[in-house]
Design an enzyme around this catalytic site. Structure first.
Site, PDB file in Angstrom:
ATOM      1  N   TYR A  84      -9.489 -15.765   1.759  1.00 17.29           N
ATOM      2  CA  TYR A  84      -9.542 -17.184   1.417  1.00 17.29           C
ATOM      3  C   TYR A  84      -8.562 -18.025   2.239  1.00 17.29           C
ATOM      4  CZ  TYR A  84     -12.850 -16.634  -2.434  1.00 17.29           C
ATOM      5  OH  TYR A  84     -13.987 -16.405  -3.181  1.00 17.29           O
ATOM      6  N   HIS A 132     -19.612 -14.465  -4.179  1.00 15.55           N
ATOM      7  CA  HIS A 132     -19.322 -15.092  -2.892  1.00 15.55           C
ATOM      8  C   HIS A 132     -20.360 -14.662  -1.880  1.00 15.55           C
ATOM      9  CE1 HIS A 132     -17.341 -15.985   0.934  1.00 15.55           C
ATOM     10  NE2 HIS A 132     -17.623 -14.736   1.272  1.00 15.55           N
ATOM     11  N   GLU A 175     -15.811 -11.348   7.841  1.00 20.12           N
ATOM     12  CA  GLU A 175     -15.583 -10.840   6.485  1.00 20.12           C
ATOM     13  C   GLU A 175     -15.976  -9.364   6.371  1.00 20.12           C
ATOM     14  OE1 GLU A 175     -15.970 -15.202   4.273  1.00 20.12           O
ATOM     15  OE2 GLU A 175     -17.595 -13.764   4.018  1.00 20.12           O
ATOM     16  N   LYS A 187     -17.682 -11.202  -7.801  1.00 25.84           N
ATOM     17  CA  LYS A 187     -16.299 -11.523  -8.177  1.00 25.84           C
ATOM     18  C   LYS A 187     -15.941 -10.853  -9.512  1.00 25.84           C
ATOM     19  CE  LYS A 187     -16.535 -15.908  -5.642  1.00 25.84           C
ATOM     20  NZ  LYS A 187     -16.310 -17.386  -5.667  1.00 25.84           N
ATOM     21  N   ASN A 211     -17.536 -18.219 -10.604  1.00 25.16           N
ATOM     22  CA  ASN A 211     -18.950 -18.424 -10.277  1.00 25.16           C
ATOM     23  C   ASN A 211     -19.630 -17.155  -9.761  1.00 25.16           C
ATOM     24  OD1 ASN A 211     -17.733 -18.325  -7.812  1.00 25.16           O
ATOM     25  ND2 ASN A 211     -18.078 -20.463  -7.290  1.00 25.16           N
TER      26      ASN A 211
HETATM   27  P1  GTP Z   1     -17.869 -18.767  -1.906  1.00 27.62           P
HETATM   28  O1  GTP Z   1     -19.203 -18.177  -1.572  1.00 27.62           O
HETATM   29  O2  GTP Z   1     -17.124 -18.039  -2.983  1.00 27.62           O
HETATM   30  O3  GTP Z   1     -17.018 -19.001  -0.671  1.00 27.62           O
HETATM   31  O4  GTP Z   1     -18.191 -20.182  -2.563  1.00 27.62           O
HETATM   32  P2  GTP Z   1     -18.668 -21.503  -1.829  1.00 27.62           P
HETATM   33  O5  GTP Z   1     -18.831 -21.272  -0.347  1.00 27.62           O
HETATM   34  O6  GTP Z   1     -19.820 -22.032  -2.605  1.00 27.62           O
HETATM   35  O7  GTP Z   1     -17.418 -22.448  -2.067  1.00 27.62           O
HETATM   36  P3  GTP Z   1     -16.079 -22.631  -1.211  1.00 27.62           P
HETATM   37  O8  GTP Z   1     -16.041 -21.704  -0.038  1.00 27.62           O
HETATM   38  O9  GTP Z   1     -15.895 -24.089  -0.960  1.00 27.62           O
HETATM   39  O10 GTP Z   1     -14.971 -22.190  -2.273  1.00 27.62           O
HETATM   40  C1  GTP Z   1     -14.627 -20.833  -2.422  1.00 27.62           C
HETATM   41  C2  GTP Z   1     -14.386 -20.546  -3.875  1.00 27.62           C
HETATM   42  O11 GTP Z   1     -13.249 -21.259  -4.314  1.00 27.62           O
HETATM   43  C3  GTP Z   1     -15.508 -21.000  -4.809  1.00 27.62           C
HETATM   44  O12 GTP Z   1     -16.577 -20.103  -4.900  1.00 27.62           O
HETATM   45  C4  GTP Z   1     -14.770 -21.117  -6.125  1.00 27.62           C
HETATM   46  O13 GTP Z   1     -14.581 -19.826  -6.703  1.00 27.62           O
HETATM   47  C5  GTP Z   1     -13.427 -21.675  -5.659  1.00 27.62           C
HETATM   48  N1  GTP Z   1     -13.403 -23.143  -5.677  1.00 27.62           N
HETATM   49  C6  GTP Z   1     -13.945 -23.981  -4.751  1.00 27.62           C
HETATM   50  N2  GTP Z   1     -13.732 -25.269  -5.065  1.00 27.62           N
HETATM   51  C7  GTP Z   1     -13.021 -25.249  -6.208  1.00 27.62           C
HETATM   52  C8  GTP Z   1     -12.471 -26.268  -7.048  1.00 27.62           C
HETATM   53  O14 GTP Z   1     -12.595 -27.475  -6.794  1.00 27.62           O
HETATM   54  N3  GTP Z   1     -11.792 -25.843  -8.157  1.00 27.62           N
HETATM   55  C9  GTP Z   1     -11.635 -24.537  -8.441  1.00 27.62           C
HETATM   56  N4  GTP Z   1     -10.941 -24.191  -9.533  1.00 27.62           N
HETATM   57  N5  GTP Z   1     -12.134 -23.548  -7.683  1.00 27.62           N
HETATM   58  C10 GTP Z   1     -12.819 -23.898  -6.589  1.00 27.62           C
HETATM   59 MG    MG Z   2     -17.303 -20.387   0.861  1.00 30.16          MG
END
Ligand code: GTP
Ligand code: MG
Length: 135
Positions: free
Chosen positions: A49, A115, A126, A9, A112
């Site tokens: 997303y 992804h 993807e 990212k 973070n």
């Molecule tokens: P990815 O590998 O990036 O998809 O992360 P993930 O699978 O661990 O998490 P998820 O798919 O649930 O969320 C996608 C992304 O959205 C996360 O990696 C974060 O960057 C963001 N995100 C998820 N939950 C939150 C939240 O509660 N607050 C904020 N600000 N960002 C979030």
């Molecule tokens: Mg995810």
């Protein structure tokens, strides 16, 4: 062999952690099948997303992911999807273990670093979205 989709990212690029992150995957034994660097368009970010469209953090997430260059890649290994997810670590910073990429370098739920696709079917979708030229 299984393929997965991974994306460093904008915070990973800005913090100069691209080499560190790729090194971890290469050391583990993944093949890098494809890789590039680009600043995602709004359209690409929204498609990537789409599953989070109704979440309160969606708009902030899309603006974060379009804020600068990212490094999408296709990695290959046996069980690649689960291996990558384990190496990335949990979403909640308080649950993320040391030794994982997020656990070693992040404290933030949004910024973070990386992804990783969450299932083989998601990975293929993807890969098609980010690497249409691979078809
Ligand atoms: P990815 O590998 O990036 O998809 O992360 P993930 O699978 O661990 O998490 P998820 O798919 O649930 O969320 C996608 C992304 O959205 C996360 O990696 C974060 O960057 C963001 N995100 C998820 N939950 C939150 C939240 O509660 N607050 C904020 N600000 N960002 C979030
Ligand atoms: Mg995810």
């Amino acid at each position: 062999m299984e393929r997965t989709f991974v994306m460093i990212k904008p915070d990973g690029v800005k913090r100069r952690l691209v080499g560190e992150i790729i090194r971890r995957f290469e050391d583990r034994g993944f093949n890098i099948v494809a890789m590039k660097m680009l600043t995602p368009s709004l359209e690409l970010a929204e498609q990537h997303y789409a599953i989070h469209r109704d979440k309160p953090f969606y708009e902030g997430l899309v603006s974060f992911i379009t804020s600068g260059p990212v490094v999408p890649m296709v990695l290959e290994a046996p069980d690649a999807v689960r291996l990558v997810r384990n190496m990335i670590g949990a979403l909640n910073p308080a649950d993320t273990l040391p030794g994982t990429i997020r656990g070693d370098f992040t404290v933030d739920t949004q910024q973070n670093l990386i992804h990783g696709a969450d299932a083989p079917e998601t990975a293929e979708m993807e890969i098609a979205l980010w690497f249409p030229e691979l078809k």
